[in-house]
Structures are given as C-alpha cells and as structure tokens.
Design an enzyme around this catalytic site. Structure first.
Site, PDB file in Angstrom:
ATOM      1  N   ILE A   1      -8.849   6.472 -21.708  1.00 18.26           N
ATOM      2  CA  ILE A   1      -8.128   5.216 -21.934  1.00 18.26           C
ATOM      3  C   ILE A   1      -9.002   4.062 -21.445  1.00 18.26           C
ATOM      4  CG2 ILE A   1      -6.009   3.926 -21.492  1.00 18.26           C
ATOM      5  CD1 ILE A   1      -5.535   6.547 -22.992  1.00 18.26           C
ATOM      6  N   LYS A  27      -4.018  15.693  -9.819  1.00 20.05           N
ATOM      7  CA  LYS A  27      -3.165  15.417 -10.975  1.00 20.05           C
ATOM      8  C   LYS A  27      -2.505  16.698 -11.489  1.00 20.05           C
ATOM      9  CE  LYS A  27      -3.749  10.964 -11.332  1.00 20.05           C
ATOM     10  NZ  LYS A  27      -2.605  10.049 -11.132  1.00 20.05           N
ATOM     11  N   ALA A  57      -7.496  18.133  -9.635  1.00 22.19           N
ATOM     12  CA  ALA A  57      -6.598  19.000  -8.882  1.00 22.19           C
ATOM     13  C   ALA A  57      -5.365  18.244  -8.395  1.00 22.19           C
ATOM     14  CB  ALA A  57      -7.341  19.611  -7.694  1.00 22.19           C
ATOM     15  N   ASP A  89       0.857  -1.183   0.000  1.00 18.84           N
ATOM     16  CA  ASP A  89       0.000   0.000   0.000  1.00 18.84           C
ATOM     17  C   ASP A  89       0.892   1.231   0.000  1.00 18.84           C
ATOM     18  OD1 ASP A  89      -1.770   2.055   0.422  1.00 18.84           O
ATOM     19  OD2 ASP A  89      -2.739   1.158   2.175  1.00 18.84           O
ATOM     20  N   ILE A  90       0.873   1.990  -1.089  1.00 21.49           N
ATOM     21  CA  ILE A  90       1.762   3.151  -1.186  1.00 21.49           C
ATOM     22  C   ILE A  90       1.380   4.248  -0.199  1.00 21.49           C
ATOM     23  CG2 ILE A  90       2.345   2.732  -3.609  1.00 21.49           C
ATOM     24  CD1 ILE A  90       0.406   4.994  -4.352  1.00 21.49           C
ATOM     25  N   ASN A  95       2.274   5.724 -11.020  1.00 22.80           N
ATOM     26  CA  ASN A  95       1.056   5.553 -11.809  1.00 22.80           C
ATOM     27  C   ASN A  95      -0.204   5.409 -10.969  1.00 22.80           C
ATOM     28  OD1 ASN A  95      -0.651   4.583 -14.216  1.00 22.80           O
ATOM     29  ND2 ASN A  95      -0.664   2.793 -12.864  1.00 22.80           N
ATOM     30  N   TYR A 144      -9.999  15.135  -8.090  1.00 23.75           N
ATOM     31  CA  TYR A 144      -9.094  14.239  -8.822  1.00 23.75           C
ATOM     32  C   TYR A 144      -8.235  15.043  -9.789  1.00 23.75           C
ATOM     33  CZ  TYR A 144      -7.535  10.782 -12.227  1.00 23.75           C
ATOM     34  OH  TYR A 144      -6.768  10.018 -13.077  1.00 23.75           O
TER      35      TYR A 144
END
Length: 252
Positions: free
Chosen positions: A186, A157, A155, A62-63, A89, A153
């Site tokens: 995508i 990124k 914001a 878990d990052i 990613n 989301y």
C-alpha cells in the site's frame, strides 16, 4: 439520503491515524457520518488528518504508554458518551535478519503491534459491549507467508490475526464482533518511518509489484473501504474473518 446513514450515531477510535491507512480510515468513517477520534503520537499529522473534516477529533497519545489505553477510551467517552468501533491500526516496522535484531527493535514492535492492541481492546471492551460494537485489527498479508528480513513484524501481525479469531469466539456472547484486514503493498510512508533509503524503498516496491498479481501498489483508501465495510452494521453476521486487501499477493 446518505447511504451510510446507519453510521451517523457511531463513535470510532482509529489508532495510527496521522498518516496512511489510519488517516484514510478516519476520513472514510467521518465521511459516512461517524464521529471519529483520530489517535497518534504526533499532533501535527493528526491535525492534517482532521483538517476539513469536522467529525474528526485528533488525540495525541502514545498507545504504548502505561496510561495510553485508558486515556484514549476515556477521551472518546467523555466527548461522545459511547464507543462503537475500535480500529487497531497503529504499527511499526523495524527490519532486520535474525542475527541483526536489536533488543530495542524487538521490544518496540511487540509493544506497538501486539501488546498495545491487546490493552486498548481490553480498555475499550465495556464500552464496546454496551454498544454491540466492533474491533477491527489491521494485520498484513505477508503475515501469512514468509518475510525474511522483517520476520518479527510479520510475526506480530500473525499473532494479531490469531487474536482476531480467538476474540471473535470469546466476545460473540457479549455482542462484540472482531474482524481484521490484511493489507499488502500500500502507498504509505511506512518505508520512510522505518528509515529506508530511497533506493531501498524503490527496491522494496519493485519486489512488491513483482509479487502482486494486480501489478500495482494499493491505495490507503482501498484498505479504508474494507475496514468501514467490515465494521458496518450491515456486516453484523461477519466475525473472525481476516480479509486480505493485497491485489492477490497472498494467493499468488
């Protein structure tokens, strides 16, 4: 001779590697000869990513955990002795208008999309500096435009893109390049992961198609190609760039 032979000795960490862009990226690096540590929260999708690809090692982690970044970097170094490329990613979407955003949705997106890449890049920096390595951040093309209903989301990124440019300047004297890709529409399971119904997913895809000049949904492999090219040794004079991979959506 393999045209990607220059990648043969490199070690790559890809987060969010269980599905979609992360899976395609892990496989693309491995196909080019790199050793890949594929990171994600769920073990089974990671095993599917690595299946049939002997150069990919799955790592369930878990990052956003307190010890996540240290554990991920340590695992790469213990197994391979070096780290050349970090691909940030992993990301989550929790849609909602301003008046509907719950504290959990806010904190989860900030933790996964913004704080975790900072801490993981920080943990990886000594190894990346030793290898004259590369950080690749995965943003989104809509982060450069208004995105009502998913503003937080976008914001997070958008902030990741600012970090990309800032780190590129900051880390250049240390020999580390920092780049980003900004995917558009995508074909990934991100809609399913955020709990959209099939009807809402179809409506979203219709809207995306209407705003994509190339008039189709992109493939994860097309984003993976951009990531591997920006991270390649041949791109050694490229840093601070955010490359849209969006069928022209951001300029339409």
């Amino acid at each position: 001779m393999n045209s990607n032979a220059a990648q043969d000795s490199r070690v790559v960490v890809v987060t969010g590697a269980g599905t979609g862009i992360g899976r395609a990226t892990a496989r693309a690096f491995a196909a080019g000869g790199a050793q890949v540590v594929a990171v994600g929260r769920r073990a089974e999708p990671l095993r599917e990513t690595a299946s049939g690809h002997e150069r990919i090692v799955p790592l369930a982690a878990d990052i956003t955990a307190a010890d996540g970044p240290r554990r991920i970097v340590a695992a790469a170094l213990e197994r391979h002795g070096r780290l050349d490329v970090l691909v940030n990613n992993a990301g989550i979407v929790r849609s909602g208008a301003l008046g509907d955003l719950e504290p959990e949705a806010i904190s989860a997106q900030l933790a996964t999309n913004l704080v975790a890449p900072v801490l993981l890049s920080q943990a990886a920096l000594p190894a990346l500096e030793a290898a004259a390595g590369v950080i690749v951040n995965v943003s989104t093309s809509v982060g450069q435009r208004a995105w009502p209903g998913s503003s937080l989301y976008a914001a997070t990124k958008g902030a990741l893109e600012v970090l990309t440019r800032s780190w590129a300047v900051e880390l250049a004297p240390r020999g580390v390049r920092v780049v980003a890709v900004a995917p558009g529409a995508i074909d990934t399971p991100i809609g399913e992961h955020q709990g959209l119904t099939p009807e809402r997913t179809a409506a979203l895809r219709a809207w995306q198609l209407a705003h994509t000049p190339l008039a189709r949904i992109g493939r994860p492999e097309e984003v993976a190609w951009a990531i591997t090219q920006l991270a390649a040794p041949a791109a050694s004079f490229v840093t601070g760039v955010v490359l849209p991979v969006d069928g022209g959506a951001v300029v339409a």
